[in-house]
Write an enzyme that holds these catalytic residues in place. Structure first.
Site, mmCIF file in Angstrom:
data_model
loop_
_atom_site.group_PDB
_atom_site.id
_atom_site.type_symbol
_atom_site.label_atom_id
_atom_site.label_comp_id
_atom_site.label_asym_id
_atom_site.label_seq_id
_atom_site.Cartn_x
_atom_site.Cartn_y
_atom_site.Cartn_z
ATOM 1 N N ARG A 1 -4.136 9.235 13.970
ATOM 2 C CA ARG A 1 -5.385 9.683 12.766
ATOM 3 C C ARG A 1 -6.564 10.323 13.207
ATOM 4 O O ARG A 1 -7.671 9.375 13.865
ATOM 5 C CB ARG A 1 -5.129 10.045 11.603
ATOM 6 C CG ARG A 1 -3.270 9.203 10.979
ATOM 7 C CD ARG A 1 -3.175 9.408 10.425
ATOM 8 N NE ARG A 1 -2.603 7.430 9.835
ATOM 9 C CZ ARG A 1 -2.577 6.868 9.368
ATOM 10 N NH1 ARG A 1 -2.647 6.749 8.045
ATOM 11 N NH2 ARG A 1 -3.100 5.248 9.973
ATOM 12 N N LYS B 1 -0.630 6.675 -4.679
ATOM 13 C CA LYS B 1 0.473 7.414 -3.909
ATOM 14 C C LYS B 1 1.349 7.890 -4.963
ATOM 15 O O LYS B 1 2.827 8.243 -3.859
ATOM 16 C CB LYS B 1 0.386 7.595 -2.418
ATOM 17 C CG LYS B 1 -0.986 7.747 -2.216
ATOM 18 C CD LYS B 1 -0.582 7.883 -0.847
ATOM 19 C CE LYS B 1 -2.549 7.329 0.083
ATOM 20 N NZ LYS B 1 -2.057 7.063 1.123
ATOM 21 N N PRO C 1 0.326 12.706 1.868
ATOM 22 C CA PRO C 1 0.220 13.515 0.686
ATOM 23 C C PRO C 1 -0.544 12.343 -0.092
ATOM 24 O O PRO C 1 -0.386 10.776 0.329
ATOM 25 C CB PRO C 1 1.539 13.367 -0.549
ATOM 26 C CG PRO C 1 2.398 13.479 -0.268
ATOM 27 C CD PRO C 1 2.038 12.792 1.964
ATOM 28 N N GLU C 2 -2.069 12.239 -0.810
ATOM 29 C CA GLU C 2 -2.822 11.060 -0.881
ATOM 30 C C GLU C 2 -2.551 11.668 -2.590
ATOM 31 O O GLU C 2 -2.297 11.787 -3.265
ATOM 32 C CB GLU C 2 -4.180 11.127 -0.903
ATOM 33 C CG GLU C 2 -3.876 10.976 1.149
ATOM 34 C CD GLU C 2 -5.559 11.566 1.685
ATOM 35 O OE1 GLU C 2 -6.181 10.478 1.252
ATOM 36 O OE2 GLU C 2 -5.390 12.177 2.799
#
Ligand SMILES: [Zn+2]
Length: 289
Positions: free
Chosen positions: A265, A59, A2-3
């Site tokens: 990533r 966040k 989650p950002e």
């Protein structure tokens, strides 16, 4: 992971349920997530008093008791909240029990990487958070962002994802922001010009607002809204997950690469719209026939 848009979506979903509700009790199902606190301390701090506010910083989620204490929850990789019944109840780690429907709010976390901390008041929580997090991505001004970024020789993408430079941006939105700003993800932050910083700052606001309206990105099974729904951003975005597809601006296939500082990533960019370091022109000039 989650950002900012996903956590903002969580907070917007929690507010109408939690704000003003009186806490009947709290349940720590998995104490592994607690840091420097105990289940008893959390219950003592929250039970019997209304929740005054639910806030977000970067966040992180902050739940404020009217009595003063603040619970700070970091969803990290796989954490999230539900106000409806969870389809995987074994992943529920913490619950607020409240005096109004739906009766409870659950914090769920598949991989148990989330963190829960208790602070006696908002000032103490803010001071502690400020040790780990810079200004929020939706609030930082362009001058401060530029001066922080220009002091690092790292590539701009990992620099933007550094929560001590600006809080809230992760891998997916960094790709979208740099594409919007037409800045190559590997350009050293310290070599960027004033106009690049201005373009990045403007793109942060635009991209994050669009993503919040879409209720974030569900790139795996873990991120869902508090109602259990999927976020819609990855259906309308330009870069993340679109490798090989045409860039919306110039039609060149989107590239997916691994860059220094972000080994695990992927990074997505348009090799034409986003000039590589040292590359003279951002535009391909068609050869005369
Ligand atoms: Zn392009």
């Amino acid at each position: 992971m989650p950002e900012l848009p996903e956590v903002e979506t969580m907070v917007r979903g929690l507010r109408p349920v939690l704000e003003g509700a009186t806490v009947r009790g709290t349940e720590v199902i998995d104490p592994f997530l607690l840091r420097d606190t105990t289940a008893e301390a959390i219950d003592l701090a929250f039970a019997g008093a209304p929740i005054s506010e639910v806030r977000r910083r970067g966040k992180w989620v902050l739940v404020l008791s009217k009595r003063g204490p603040v619970l700070v929850i970091e969803p990290r990789m796989t954490g999230g909240f539900r106000i409806v019944e969870h389809d995987r109840p074994d992943h529920i780690r913490f619950r607020f029990l409240i005096d109004r429907p739906p009766g409870g709010v659950s914090f769920c976390d598949t991989r148990r990487l989330g963190r829960i901390r208790l602070f006696p008041d908002f000032g103490t929580a803010s001071a502690k958070i400020a040790e780990s997090l810079a200004e929020d991505a939706l609030e930082i001004d362009c001058g401060l962002l530029s001066s922080r970024l220009s002091r690092t020789g790292r590539p701009i993408k990992p620099a933007l994802m550094d929560q001590k430079i600006v809080a809230g941006i992760g891998n997916i939105y960094a790709d979208e922001i740099l594409y919007e700003a037409r800045v190559h993800p590997e350009r050293p932050a310290s070599k960027l010009k004033k106009k690049d910083f201005e373009a990045i700052h403007a793109a942060i606001g635009r991209v994050l607002k669009v993503a919040i309206e879409a209720e974030g990105s569900s790139f795996d099974v873990d991120y869902r809204t508090v109602m259990g729904g999927e976020g819609g951003f990855l259906a309308i975005n330009a870069m993340y997950g679109h490798e090989g597809e045409p860039c919306p601006a110039c039609g060149t296939p989107v590239k997916k690469v691994r860059i220094a500082g972000l080994a695990n990533r992927p990074t997505h960019y348009c090799p034409v719209c986003q000039k590589a370091p040292g590359q003279k022109s951002g535009r391909v000039i068609p050869k005369p026939k």
